[in-house]
Design an enzyme around this catalytic site. Structure first.
Site, PDB file in Angstrom:
ATOM      1  N   ALA A  49       0.837  -1.589  -0.437  1.00  0.00           N
ATOM      2  CA  ALA A  49      -0.041   0.265   0.519  1.00  0.00           C
ATOM      3  C   ALA A  49       1.082   0.609  -0.148  1.00  0.00           C
ATOM      4  O   ALA A  49       0.894   2.039  -0.593  1.00  0.00           O
ATOM      5  CB  ALA A  49      -0.682   0.223   1.387  1.00  0.00           C
ATOM      6  N   TYR A 101       3.804   1.282  -1.092  1.00  0.00           N
ATOM      7  CA  TYR A 101       4.706   1.882  -2.565  1.00  0.00           C
ATOM      8  C   TYR A 101       3.570   2.183  -4.019  1.00  0.00           C
ATOM      9  O   TYR A 101       3.728   3.186  -3.958  1.00  0.00           O
ATOM     10  CB  TYR A 101       5.321   0.443  -3.425  1.00  0.00           C
ATOM     11  CG  TYR A 101       5.782   0.129  -4.091  1.00  0.00           C
ATOM     12  CD1 TYR A 101       6.509   0.225  -4.633  1.00  0.00           C
ATOM     13  CD2 TYR A 101       4.332  -0.509  -4.860  1.00  0.00           C
ATOM     14  CE1 TYR A 101       6.966   0.499  -5.780  1.00  0.00           C
ATOM     15  CE2 TYR A 101       5.078  -0.066  -7.013  1.00  0.00           C
ATOM     16  CZ  TYR A 101       6.486  -0.312  -6.631  1.00  0.00           C
ATOM     17  OH  TYR A 101       6.771  -0.614  -8.161  1.00  0.00           O
ATOM     18  N   LEU A 139      26.840 -21.062 -27.036  1.00  0.00           N
ATOM     19  CA  LEU A 139      28.177 -21.743 -25.859  1.00  0.00           C
ATOM     20  C   LEU A 139      28.223 -23.256 -26.664  1.00  0.00           C
ATOM     21  O   LEU A 139      27.388 -23.578 -26.966  1.00  0.00           O
ATOM     22  CB  LEU A 139      27.258 -22.142 -24.482  1.00  0.00           C
ATOM     23  CG  LEU A 139      27.485 -20.562 -23.682  1.00  0.00           C
ATOM     24  CD1 LEU A 139      26.239 -20.847 -22.386  1.00  0.00           C
ATOM     25  CD2 LEU A 139      29.483 -20.083 -23.180  1.00  0.00           C
ATOM     26  N   GLU A 186      28.333 -21.267 -12.891  1.00  0.00           N
ATOM     27  CA  GLU A 186      26.709 -19.952 -12.928  1.00  0.00           C
ATOM     28  C   GLU A 186      25.770 -21.597 -13.126  1.00  0.00           C
ATOM     29  O   GLU A 186      26.333 -22.421 -13.913  1.00  0.00           O
ATOM     30  CB  GLU A 186      27.020 -18.981 -14.351  1.00  0.00           C
ATOM     31  CG  GLU A 186      27.562 -18.340 -13.850  1.00  0.00           C
ATOM     32  CD  GLU A 186      27.138 -16.735 -14.634  1.00  0.00           C
ATOM     33  OE1 GLU A 186      26.933 -16.972 -16.201  1.00  0.00           O
ATOM     34  OE2 GLU A 186      28.090 -15.961 -14.010  1.00  0.00           O
ATOM     35  N   LYS A 230      22.616 -22.692 -15.817  1.00  0.00           N
ATOM     36  CA  LYS A 230      22.403 -22.479 -17.316  1.00  0.00           C
ATOM     37  C   LYS A 230      20.908 -22.006 -17.350  1.00  0.00           C
ATOM     38  O   LYS A 230      19.835 -22.948 -17.315  1.00  0.00           O
ATOM     39  CB  LYS A 230      21.930 -23.368 -18.571  1.00  0.00           C
ATOM     40  CG  LYS A 230      22.228 -23.063 -19.606  1.00  0.00           C
ATOM     41  CD  LYS A 230      23.199 -24.125 -20.270  1.00  0.00           C
ATOM     42  CE  LYS A 230      22.885 -23.542 -21.946  1.00  0.00           C
ATOM     43  NZ  LYS A 230      21.955 -23.552 -22.770  1.00  0.00           N
ATOM     44  N   ARG A 251      18.254 -12.410 -29.354  1.00  0.00           N
ATOM     45  CA  ARG A 251      19.369 -12.842 -29.255  1.00  0.00           C
ATOM     46  C   ARG A 251      19.016 -12.241 -31.016  1.00  0.00           C
ATOM     47  O   ARG A 251      20.023 -12.433 -31.797  1.00  0.00           O
ATOM     48  CB  ARG A 251      19.480 -14.319 -28.844  1.00  0.00           C
ATOM     49  CG  ARG A 251      20.949 -14.586 -29.404  1.00  0.00           C
ATOM     50  CD  ARG A 251      20.927 -16.009 -28.865  1.00  0.00           C
ATOM     51  NE  ARG A 251      22.331 -16.239 -29.443  1.00  0.00           N
ATOM     52  CZ  ARG A 251      22.909 -17.415 -30.559  1.00  0.00           C
ATOM     53  NH1 ARG A 251      22.097 -17.820 -31.196  1.00  0.00           N
ATOM     54  NH2 ARG A 251      23.860 -17.480 -30.592  1.00  0.00           N
ATOM     55  N   LYS A 292      32.476 -20.918 -16.441  1.00  0.00           N
ATOM     56  CA  LYS A 292      33.120 -19.351 -17.461  1.00  0.00           C
ATOM     57  C   LYS A 292      34.747 -18.916 -16.425  1.00  0.00           C
ATOM     58  O   LYS A 292      35.508 -19.434 -15.469  1.00  0.00           O
ATOM     59  CB  LYS A 292      32.483 -18.484 -16.994  1.00  0.00           C
ATOM     60  CG  LYS A 292      31.464 -18.617 -17.653  1.00  0.00           C
ATOM     61  CD  LYS A 292      29.890 -17.753 -17.575  1.00  0.00           C
ATOM     62  CE  LYS A 292      28.642 -17.186 -17.854  1.00  0.00           C
ATOM     63  NZ  LYS A 292      27.788 -16.374 -17.994  1.00  0.00           N
ATOM     64  N   CYS A 340     -14.737 -42.971 -32.782  1.00  0.00           N
ATOM     65  CA  CYS A 340     -16.297 -42.852 -33.691  1.00  0.00           C
ATOM     66  C   CYS A 340     -16.872 -44.759 -33.840  1.00  0.00           C
ATOM     67  O   CYS A 340     -17.597 -45.023 -34.904  1.00  0.00           O
ATOM     68  CB  CYS A 340     -16.425 -42.773 -35.309  1.00  0.00           C
ATOM     69  SG  CYS A 340     -14.954 -42.809 -35.985  1.00  0.00           S
ATOM     70  N   CYS A 361      -7.523 -44.419 -38.777  1.00  0.00           N
ATOM     71  CA  CYS A 361      -9.169 -44.221 -38.515  1.00  0.00           C
ATOM     72  C   CYS A 361      -9.517 -43.909 -40.037  1.00  0.00           C
ATOM     73  O   CYS A 361      -9.113 -42.695 -40.332  1.00  0.00           O
ATOM     74  CB  CYS A 361     -10.619 -43.162 -37.574  1.00  0.00           C
ATOM     75  SG  CYS A 361     -11.962 -43.072 -37.659  1.00  0.00           S
TER      76      CYS A 361
END
Ligand code: IVH
Length: 677
Positions: free
Chosen positions: A43, A45, A92, A122, A124, A145, A298, A419, A434
């Site tokens: 509120a 905010y 990569l 990290e 992925k 990208r 990395k 059917c 079918c």
């Protein structure tokens, strides 16, 4: 000194307060969305935002593009325009096992001859790659990208992501920095969205990555704003007036200026520690609220990175370690069969719900009769279910040790489950079908769903739920019937009010004017997906020309093989299908494309050519474009249908293929001559 006029004073005061409010709002947004640690209530905010908006309404001259109030705005005309990346967005290389990772480690060691590199590990992130350009600290462009060199402008949409700052939190921003990362759809919110979409009869997204991509590719940024997308930053491209000695330094700076950096990253001193990181995350990958499909290792030090360099597509200083596919066991409750839009009848396993590869699975395909019998899975078995990445889940096989005593081998049913028509399996084919093309409810609804789908006529709002309801009302036998449904009939659909009728009507009407390939893709011709449909549409330009063509004439089209040609020709020989075309014509559906504008002489019209080896004066791209502009089709492989091969320096196997097939081989000079240059 002259006293400021009251209005001027008011404006100056407002300016100060606006700046203060923007800083506060940005700060709280960061606490909330990036750190997940808010300092104020929602509120409080909202009150700050309200005050800022009120001041901006009163003094519009104070509005700046990076104001938090401008996060959602009308999409500028630039949306999706091509954006050349200042530095290419490389890919990569992958390692699929610990051995392959060790081999990469050994290559790095050899490349550095003596230096011992530290690594940054990290996760992925399985999201959508995105590049954010900040100029003097202000977010000016966000791009996808694309092909790595040119992306698409998605600035208006990315501005709606609350975890992305529009202004970097620093007094000393670099003149340019292009920050890169992945936009992702948090898993929990994604599953909720899919439930909502399914309930509304719309197609759910296949996985969170598709959800993120679909949400970013909206023409209306408000839709993007309504999806709780987030981003993790993992690298940078072009940078002016700023350098980093290491990747860790870059990440620390990013965090300091308010960019979202994943908390899961670790710096490790050697490969052994890297392996510990990998093993830990392989086991606990689903404890996160974002999908990962591996880890990225990395080299940390920037100098060492430069020594290792990059190939044309990936850096040598990094590697993606892909997690192996995931397996779980589940109880097989029954084996059912389903009739698809082409009449193909596919057995599938109905499972006790099982969470595998980040999603809950209740069904898994068993492909066909032979495959099901070969695996010998039975009702009551405990089976191994596997899901790799976003691949369709599959049943690996039964756990025999857990098989109850009284199970029976499965048998393919003789009749269509939808059917009741007797099924047929032609010689040499793996599938039962079918044959009841127009009277089988499952085929009709699947066909309608396909016809209306994004890969065909793209009729928004015509999902399964609506399709089944229309079918149950007896209104739909084939997709052309959709054009005959009246507003009054739509009004009888569950949950359809004026607005939804208007929307569906608009979507149905709009679909009448789609490019020809969309119609061809929707017709349910075997082997004709969107790509083949595009090839056929650009070769024939009208349905009538295609319908009148012989199998040989269709076969003569580059990229179309004899089997596809025969199927297409046979489809247009069937009177039922021709009647469908007439029904579509009568409904006002466009059955032709505009001929492409004539851009001058086309000396290579109708020729298929192949390029191989390095050319002297032209790059491969330039040569391709020039040849295409001259009417040629530039193919990546040599066949008997190739008219000539242009061979440059060090030609590859395509040159040998040309010799083998007796295809003419020319050099670059000759190509230029033929292009009239
Ligand atoms: S680094 C030059 N780090 O995976 C390499 N990429 O398969 C720059 N990705 O194109 C990328 N998580 O879009 C990097 N932690 C991470 C990543 C990551 C996901 C994506 C990225 C890249 C693709 C390669």
């Amino acid at each position: 000194m002259k006293e400021a006029k009251p209005e001027e004073r008011k404006l100056a005061e407002a300016e100060l307060r606006v700046e203060e409010l923007r800083e506060l709002v940005n700060h709280h947004m960061y606490r909330y969305h990036v750190l997940d640690d808010p300092e104020v209530s929602d509120a409080e905010y909202d009150e700050l935002i309200r005050e800022l908006r009120a001041l901006e309404d009163e003094f519009p001259e104070l509005i700046t593009p990076d104001s938090p109030t401008q996060r959602v705005g009308a999409a500028p005309a630039e949306l999706f325009r091509p954006v050349p990346h200042r530095a290419p967005m490389l890919s990569l290389d992958n390692a699929f096992s610990e051995d392959e990772l060790r081999a990469w480690g050994a290559r790095v060691d050899r490349g550095l001859a003596g230096a011992t590199p530290a690594f940054v590990c990290e996760l992925k992130i399985d999201g959508v790659a995105c590049a954010l350009t900040y100029e003097d600290g202000v977010l000016t462009v966000a791009a996808t990208r694309g092909d790595g060199r040119v992306g698409e402008d998605i600035t208006a949409n990315v501005r709606t992501l609350r975890s992305i700052p529009r202004r970097l939190d620093t007094d000393d921003p670099p003149s340019v920095i292009e920050v890169r990362g992945e936009v992702y759809f948090p898993v929990k919110a994604f599953e909720e969205l899919n439930v909502r979409l399914t309930e509304a009869g719309e197609r759910p997204f296949a996985n969170p990555r598709n959800g993120a991509a679909g949400s970013l590719r909206q023409k209306d940024a408000k839709i993007t704003a309504s999806r709780p997308l987030r981003m993790w930053v993992h690298s940078f491209g072009a940078a002016e007036d700023i350098t980093f000695d290491s990747h860790s330094d870059f990440l620390a700076w990013s965090e300091k200026v308010g960019l979202p950096v994943p908390p899961t990253t670790r710096r490790t001193k050697n490969l052994k520690e890297v392996l510990t990181f990998l093993r830990r995350w392989e086991k606990t990958r689903h404890s996160l609220d974002w999908e990962i499909d591996g880890a990225v290792i990395k080299v940390d030090d920037a100098k060492l990175r430069r020594r290792l360099g990059s190939t044309s597509h990936a850096p040598r200083w990094a590697i993606a370690y892909k997690f192996p596919p995931e397996e779980r066991t589940a109880l097989l409750k029954s084996i059912e069969v389903h009739t698809g839009r082409t009449g193909k009848v596919t057995p599938f396993a109905v499972l006790e719900p099982v969470f595998v590869g980040g999603v809950t699975i209740t069904n898994a395909t068993l492909h066909n009769e032979d495959e099901t019998r070969r695996k010998d899975v039975r009702k009551g078995d405990t089976v191994i279910v596997r899901r790799a990445g976003d691949v369709i889940p599959e049943i690996v096989g039964p756990v025999i040790a857990k098989r109850p005593k009284s199970t029976r081998r499965w048998k393919m049913p003789k009749k269509c489950p939808s059917c009741g028509t007797e099924l047929v399996r032609r010689e040499g084919e793996a599938d039962w079908r079918c044959p009841n093309k127009t009277g089988c409810p499952d085929q009709s609804v699947e066909w309608l769903f396909h016809f209306a789908g994004r890969g065909a006529m793209d009729i928004e709002g015509l999902g399964y739920k609506t399709g089944i309801a229309l079918l149950n009302m007896g209104l739909i036998k084939d997709p052309a019937d959709i054009y005959g449904v009246t507003d009054e009939q739509m009004a009888e659909l569950d949950g359809f009010a004026t607005k939804s009728i208007e929307n569906l009507r608009r979507a149905i009407d709009a679909s009448k004017d789609r490019p020809l390939w969309r119609l061809l893709a929707g017709l349910n011709i075997r082997h004709v997906g969107s790509h083949v449909a595009q090839v056929l549409a650009s070769a024939f330009l009208t349905v009538d020309a295609l319908a009148g063509a012989s199998a040989d004439e269709i076969d003569a089209v580059p990229e179309i093989g004899p089997e596809v040609a025969a199927t297409v020709a046979a489809w247009f020989d069937d009177p039922d299908n021709l009647a469908l075309i007439e029904k579509l014509r009568a409904a006002g559906v466009r059955l032709e494309d505009e001929p492409p504008p004539d851009e001058g002489p086309k000396p290579l019209e109708g020729k298929t050519i192949v390029l191989t080896g390095g050319l002297d004066t032209l790059s491969r791209d330039e040569a391709t474009k020039l040849a295409q502009r001259a009417g040629a089709r530039v193919s990546s492989s040599v066949s008997k249908k190739t008219d000539f091969v242009v061979a440059g320096e060090n030609p590859g196997s395509k040159h040998d293929q040309a010799v083998k097939f007796g295809v003419e081989i020319v050099d670059e000079q000759e190509l230029l001559r033929r292009l009239g240059r």
